[in-house]
Design a protein around this motif. Structure first.
Motif, PDB file in Angstrom:
ATOM      1  N   LYS A 161      64.277 -93.026  -8.040  1.00  0.00           N
ATOM      2  CA  LYS A 161      63.093 -93.804  -8.341  1.00  0.00           C
ATOM      3  C   LYS A 161      61.850 -93.045  -8.692  1.00  0.00           C
ATOM      4  CE  LYS A 161      65.291 -97.212  -6.607  1.00  0.00           C
ATOM      5  NZ  LYS A 161      65.915 -98.440  -7.346  1.00  0.00           N
ATOM      6  N   GLY A 162      62.226 -91.924  -9.229  1.00  0.00           N
ATOM      7  CA  GLY A 162      61.260 -91.019  -9.728  1.00  0.00           C
ATOM      8  C   GLY A 162      60.527 -91.500 -11.055  1.00  0.00           C
ATOM      9  N   ASP A 163      59.553 -90.898 -11.197  1.00  0.00           N
ATOM     10  CA  ASP A 163      58.444 -91.091 -12.383  1.00  0.00           C
ATOM     11  C   ASP A 163      59.549 -90.982 -13.829  1.00  0.00           C
ATOM     12  OD1 ASP A 163      56.390 -91.498 -11.212  1.00  0.00           O
ATOM     13  OD2 ASP A 163      55.499 -89.757 -11.416  1.00  0.00           O
ATOM     14  N   ALA A 164      60.488 -90.024 -13.933  1.00  0.00           N
ATOM     15  CA  ALA A 164      61.209 -89.967 -15.021  1.00  0.00           C
ATOM     16  C   ALA A 164      62.174 -91.266 -15.315  1.00  0.00           C
ATOM     17  CB  ALA A 164      61.989 -88.802 -14.825  1.00  0.00           C
ATOM     18  N   VAL A 165      62.507 -91.725 -14.334  1.00  0.00           N
ATOM     19  CA  VAL A 165      63.239 -93.059 -14.345  1.00  0.00           C
ATOM     20  C   VAL A 165      62.317 -94.419 -14.494  1.00  0.00           C
ATOM     21  CG1 VAL A 165      65.035 -94.608 -13.429  1.00  0.00           C
ATOM     22  CG2 VAL A 165      65.207 -92.335 -13.274  1.00  0.00           C
ATOM     23  N   LEU A 182      65.130 -97.157 -20.790  1.00  0.00           N
ATOM     24  CA  LEU A 182      66.463 -97.428 -20.709  1.00  0.00           C
ATOM     25  C   LEU A 182      66.989 -97.380 -19.420  1.00  0.00           C
ATOM     26  CD1 LEU A 182      67.654 -94.605 -23.308  1.00  0.00           C
ATOM     27  CD2 LEU A 182      67.720 -97.069 -23.545  1.00  0.00           C
ATOM     28  N   SER A 183      66.218 -97.209 -18.274  1.00  0.00           N
ATOM     29  CA  SER A 183      66.681 -97.317 -16.963  1.00  0.00           C
ATOM     30  C   SER A 183      67.046 -98.937 -16.667  1.00  0.00           C
ATOM     31  CB  SER A 183      65.534 -96.924 -16.013  1.00  0.00           C
ATOM     32  OG  SER A 183      64.431 -97.643 -16.068  1.00  0.00           O
ATOM     33  N   GLU A 184      66.497 -99.717 -17.663  1.00  0.00           N
ATOM     34  CA  GLU A 184      66.769-101.164 -17.308  1.00  0.00           C
ATOM     35  C   GLU A 184      68.387-101.505 -17.291  1.00  0.00           C
ATOM     36  OE1 GLU A 184      64.879-104.005 -16.738  1.00  0.00           O
ATOM     37  OE2 GLU A 184      63.239-102.436 -16.701  1.00  0.00           O
ATOM     38  N   ARG A 186      69.185-101.108 -13.636  1.00  0.00           N
ATOM     39  CA  ARG A 186      68.248-101.756 -12.693  1.00  0.00           C
ATOM     40  C   ARG A 186      69.021-102.945 -11.832  1.00  0.00           C
ATOM     41  NH1 ARG A 186      64.565-106.250 -12.987  1.00  0.00           N
ATOM     42  NH2 ARG A 186      64.762-106.540 -15.250  1.00  0.00           N
ATOM     43  N   HIS A 187      69.893-103.512 -12.361  1.00  0.00           N
ATOM     44  CA  HIS A 187      70.517-104.868 -11.556  1.00  0.00           C
ATOM     45  C   HIS A 187      71.653-104.289 -10.974  1.00  0.00           C
ATOM     46  CE1 HIS A 187      67.727-107.907 -12.905  1.00  0.00           C
ATOM     47  NE2 HIS A 187      67.965-107.344 -14.125  1.00  0.00           N
ATOM     48  N   PRO A 188      72.284-104.483  -9.712  1.00  0.00           N
ATOM     49  CA  PRO A 188      73.286-104.018  -9.018  1.00  0.00           C
ATOM     50  C   PRO A 188      74.513-103.961  -9.854  1.00  0.00           C
ATOM     51  CG  PRO A 188      72.216-105.273  -7.549  1.00  0.00           C
ATOM     52  CD  PRO A 188      71.342-105.437  -8.874  1.00  0.00           C
ATOM     53  N   ILE A 189      74.910-104.907 -10.549  1.00  0.00           N
ATOM     54  CA  ILE A 189      76.249-104.885 -11.099  1.00  0.00           C
ATOM     55  C   ILE A 189      76.480-104.128 -12.731  1.00  0.00           C
ATOM     56  CG2 ILE A 189      75.471-106.990 -12.576  1.00  0.00           C
ATOM     57  CD1 ILE A 189      78.601-107.708 -12.607  1.00  0.00           C
ATOM     58  N   HIS A 190      74.965-103.907 -13.147  1.00  0.00           N
ATOM     59  CA  HIS A 190      74.861-102.935 -14.106  1.00  0.00           C
ATOM     60  C   HIS A 190      74.943-101.328 -13.495  1.00  0.00           C
ATOM     61  CE1 HIS A 190      72.669-106.491 -16.410  1.00  0.00           C
ATOM     62  NE2 HIS A 190      73.966-106.565 -16.460  1.00  0.00           N
ATOM     63  N   THR A 191      74.362-101.253 -12.197  1.00  0.00           N
ATOM     64  CA  THR A 191      74.295 -99.967 -11.850  1.00  0.00           C
ATOM     65  C   THR A 191      75.684 -99.526 -11.878  1.00  0.00           C
ATOM     66  OG1 THR A 191      72.310-100.488 -10.795  1.00  0.00           O
ATOM     67  CG2 THR A 191      73.658 -98.613  -9.771  1.00  0.00           C
ATOM     68  N   ARG A 192      76.634-100.194 -11.227  1.00  0.00           N
ATOM     69  CA  ARG A 192      78.118-100.005 -11.068  1.00  0.00           C
ATOM     70  C   ARG A 192      78.743 -99.604 -12.326  1.00  0.00           C
ATOM     71  NH1 ARG A 192      80.022-104.633  -8.940  1.00  0.00           N
ATOM     72  NH2 ARG A 192      80.976-105.292 -10.836  1.00  0.00           N
ATOM     73  N   GLU A 193      78.607-100.515 -13.362  1.00  0.00           N
ATOM     74  CA  GLU A 193      79.148-100.452 -14.662  1.00  0.00           C
ATOM     75  C   GLU A 193      78.439 -99.228 -15.386  1.00  0.00           C
ATOM     76  OE1 GLU A 193      78.474-104.161 -16.420  1.00  0.00           O
ATOM     77  OE2 GLU A 193      79.750-105.260 -15.425  1.00  0.00           O
ATOM     78  N   PHE A 194      77.286 -99.214 -15.373  1.00  0.00           N
ATOM     79  CA  PHE A 194      76.532 -98.066 -16.083  1.00  0.00           C
ATOM     80  C   PHE A 194      76.934 -96.640 -15.250  1.00  0.00           C
ATOM     81  CE2 PHE A 194      73.028 -95.193 -16.810  1.00  0.00           C
ATOM     82  CZ  PHE A 194      72.960 -95.013 -17.929  1.00  0.00           C
ATOM     83  N   GLY A 195      77.010 -96.657 -14.167  1.00  0.00           N
ATOM     84  CA  GLY A 195      77.215 -95.560 -13.100  1.00  0.00           C
ATOM     85  C   GLY A 195      78.805 -95.025 -13.746  1.00  0.00           C
ATOM     86  N   SER A 196      79.676 -95.899 -13.934  1.00  0.00           N
ATOM     87  CA  SER A 196      81.020 -95.783 -14.391  1.00  0.00           C
ATOM     88  C   SER A 196      81.170 -95.053 -15.730  1.00  0.00           C
ATOM     89  CB  SER A 196      82.095 -96.920 -14.001  1.00  0.00           C
ATOM     90  OG  SER A 196      83.353 -96.650 -14.663  1.00  0.00           O
ATOM     91  N   SER A 242      72.272 -81.436 -19.716  1.00  0.00           N
ATOM     92  CA  SER A 242      70.830 -81.305 -18.821  1.00  0.00           C
ATOM     93  C   SER A 242      70.210 -82.493 -19.198  1.00  0.00           C
ATOM     94  CB  SER A 242      70.523 -79.971 -19.034  1.00  0.00           C
ATOM     95  OG  SER A 242      69.284 -79.701 -18.382  1.00  0.00           O
ATOM     96  N   GLU A 243      70.107 -82.684 -20.382  1.00  0.00           N
ATOM     97  CA  GLU A 243      68.965 -83.801 -20.726  1.00  0.00           C
ATOM     98  C   GLU A 243      69.214 -85.149 -20.251  1.00  0.00           C
ATOM     99  OE1 GLU A 243      69.007 -83.666 -25.113  1.00  0.00           O
ATOM    100  OE2 GLU A 243      68.151 -81.636 -25.182  1.00  0.00           O
ATOM    101  N   VAL A 244      70.569 -85.448 -20.260  1.00  0.00           N
ATOM    102  CA  VAL A 244      71.055 -86.750 -19.584  1.00  0.00           C
ATOM    103  C   VAL A 244      71.090 -86.672 -18.141  1.00  0.00           C
ATOM    104  CG1 VAL A 244      73.214 -88.180 -19.239  1.00  0.00           C
ATOM    105  CG2 VAL A 244      72.698 -86.941 -21.677  1.00  0.00           C
ATOM    106  N   LEU A 245      71.190 -85.728 -17.390  1.00  0.00           N
ATOM    107  CA  LEU A 245      70.825 -85.683 -16.149  1.00  0.00           C
ATOM    108  C   LEU A 245      69.490 -85.941 -15.672  1.00  0.00           C
ATOM    109  CD1 LEU A 245      73.225 -82.823 -14.989  1.00  0.00           C
ATOM    110  CD2 LEU A 245      73.528 -85.129 -14.386  1.00  0.00           C
ATOM    111  N   LYS A 246      68.504 -85.103 -16.637  1.00  0.00           N
ATOM    112  CA  LYS A 246      67.180 -85.335 -16.234  1.00  0.00           C
ATOM    113  C   LYS A 246      66.754 -86.837 -16.515  1.00  0.00           C
ATOM    114  CE  LYS A 246      62.676 -83.453 -17.577  1.00  0.00           C
ATOM    115  NZ  LYS A 246      62.008 -82.363 -18.273  1.00  0.00           N
ATOM    116  N   THR A 247      67.043 -87.385 -17.725  1.00  0.00           N
ATOM    117  CA  THR A 247      66.742 -88.675 -18.298  1.00  0.00           C
ATOM    118  C   THR A 247      67.044 -89.785 -17.528  1.00  0.00           C
ATOM    119  OG1 THR A 247      66.662 -88.023 -20.482  1.00  0.00           O
ATOM    120  CG2 THR A 247      66.614 -90.168 -20.285  1.00  0.00           C
ATOM    121  N   THR A 248      68.358 -89.685 -16.682  1.00  0.00           N
ATOM    122  CA  THR A 248      68.833 -90.656 -15.833  1.00  0.00           C
ATOM    123  C   THR A 248      68.376 -90.301 -14.340  1.00  0.00           C
ATOM    124  OG1 THR A 248      70.782 -89.771 -15.706  1.00  0.00           O
ATOM    125  CG2 THR A 248      70.544 -91.109 -17.430  1.00  0.00           C
ATOM    126  N   GLY A 249      67.738 -89.513 -14.105  1.00  0.00           N
ATOM    127  CA  GLY A 249      67.048 -88.952 -12.714  1.00  0.00           C
ATOM    128  C   GLY A 249      68.520 -88.788 -11.874  1.00  0.00           C
TER     129      GLY A 249
END
Length: 297
Positions: free
Chosen positions: A201-205, A210-212, A215-225, A277-284
């Motif tokens: 939940k940091g400022d970077a996100v 693109l953090s949208e 944002r929603h739980p089902i998208h979190t699961r799918e995007f996380g995968s 490294s950039e992807v890790l930072k951008t996605t928090g």
């Protein structure tokens, strides 16, 4: 080292068309093995489920066979580790179709890694019964196998099929430590990154539109995968591997249908390491750097 084949009377078939099953089974395949794996019934027949199972294993074999052939051109003795082996369908099919035809002096070996002791014991008994001496089965977690003295210091090819959650990453770490030439991975149940996304939940996100996407739980699961496998591919590239990602057609029963094939070619690593490294930072997901580690450049 060859297993005994059945007579023509044991040729598999079904009541509607006896020739169908025979056509589906590869030449030289041990019918006794297929019966032991319950792909064939004791009278040599197949049902729809066993037909699907055989198709799945054969399809994956088509990806792995060329890698084994390439290794064989370089050196005679091949080592393969199958993580999360389960009942070792893949290991037994690989041995039956490829390894058993090797000269008796050949030291090639398949290691099946599995945490369920009853499956390890059954696989050991089956290998002994079929006279497959080049197969070993170890009761270990993927993580524990990284430091186990029961495995050689270098492994040629590492497979991990539907190894759940972080077990795929442990298999990658194992392969990197063992300097594997090839990796064949079918990731599964990737929950760790999704859980971290929920905490980010940091400022970077917050300031990243693109953090949208999560944002929603089902998208979190799918995007996380999805992002988990993207990070894995970048990590492998950062270690000098050439990575190919495709769909594992034939695993119709599973939504986890992504196949990652990596070959070590000592490719330039700086750019993929920077991108990782950039992807890790951008996605928090900066807390995941230890999981998706890269070489010191």
């Amino acid at each position: 080292m060859k297993s005994k084949q059945g007579s023509n009377a044991n040729t598999p078939g079904n009541s509607s068309n006896p020739s169908n099953d025979k056509h589906e089974i590869r030449p030289g395949q041990s019918l006794e093995l297929l019966k032991e794996l319950h792909i064939l019934t004791r009278d040599g027949k197949m049902n729809q489920d066993s037909r699907r199972k055989l198709k799945q294993v054969y399809h994956l074999y088509q990806f792995i066979e060329p890698l084994l052939q390439q290794l064989q051109q370089d050196h005679a003795d091949i080592s393969l580790v199958d993580h999360g082996a389960g009942k070792s369908y893949l290991g037994f099919i690989l041995y039956d179709l490829f390894f058993k035809s090797m000269d008796s002096a050949n030291q090639s070996r398949i290691y099946g890694i599995e945490t369920r002791d009853e499956l390890v014991q059954k696989s050991r008994e089956l290998a002994l019964r079929l006279e497959f001496p080049g197969m070993s089965f170890l009761n270990l977690s993927v993580a524990d196998s990284i430091t186990s003295a029961a495995l050689p210091d270098q492994i040629d090819i590492v497979t991990a099929l539907h190894a759940c959650n972080t077990a795929t990453d442990d298999a990658i770490q194992f392969a990197l430590k063992k300097k594997a030439k090839f990796m064949v991975l079918v990731p599964c149940c990737q929950a760790e990154v999704a859980a971290e996304l929920r905490k980010s939940k940091g400022d970077a996100v917050r300031n990243n539109p693109l953090s949208e996407m999560w944002r929603h739980p089902i998208h979190t699961r799918e995007f996380g995968s999805q992002i988990t496998n993207v990070l894995r591919c970048l990590q492998l590239e950062a270690h000098g591997y050439q990575v190919r990602v495709t769909e594992l057609v034939g695993w119709e029963h599973s939504m986890k249908n992504e196949l990652i094939v990596a070959e070590y070619k000592n490719l330039p690593a700086k750019r993929p390491a920077e991108r990782l490294s950039e992807v890790l930072k951008t996605t928090g997901l900066e807390n995941m750097r230890e999981r998706f580690f890269t070489p010191q450049l």
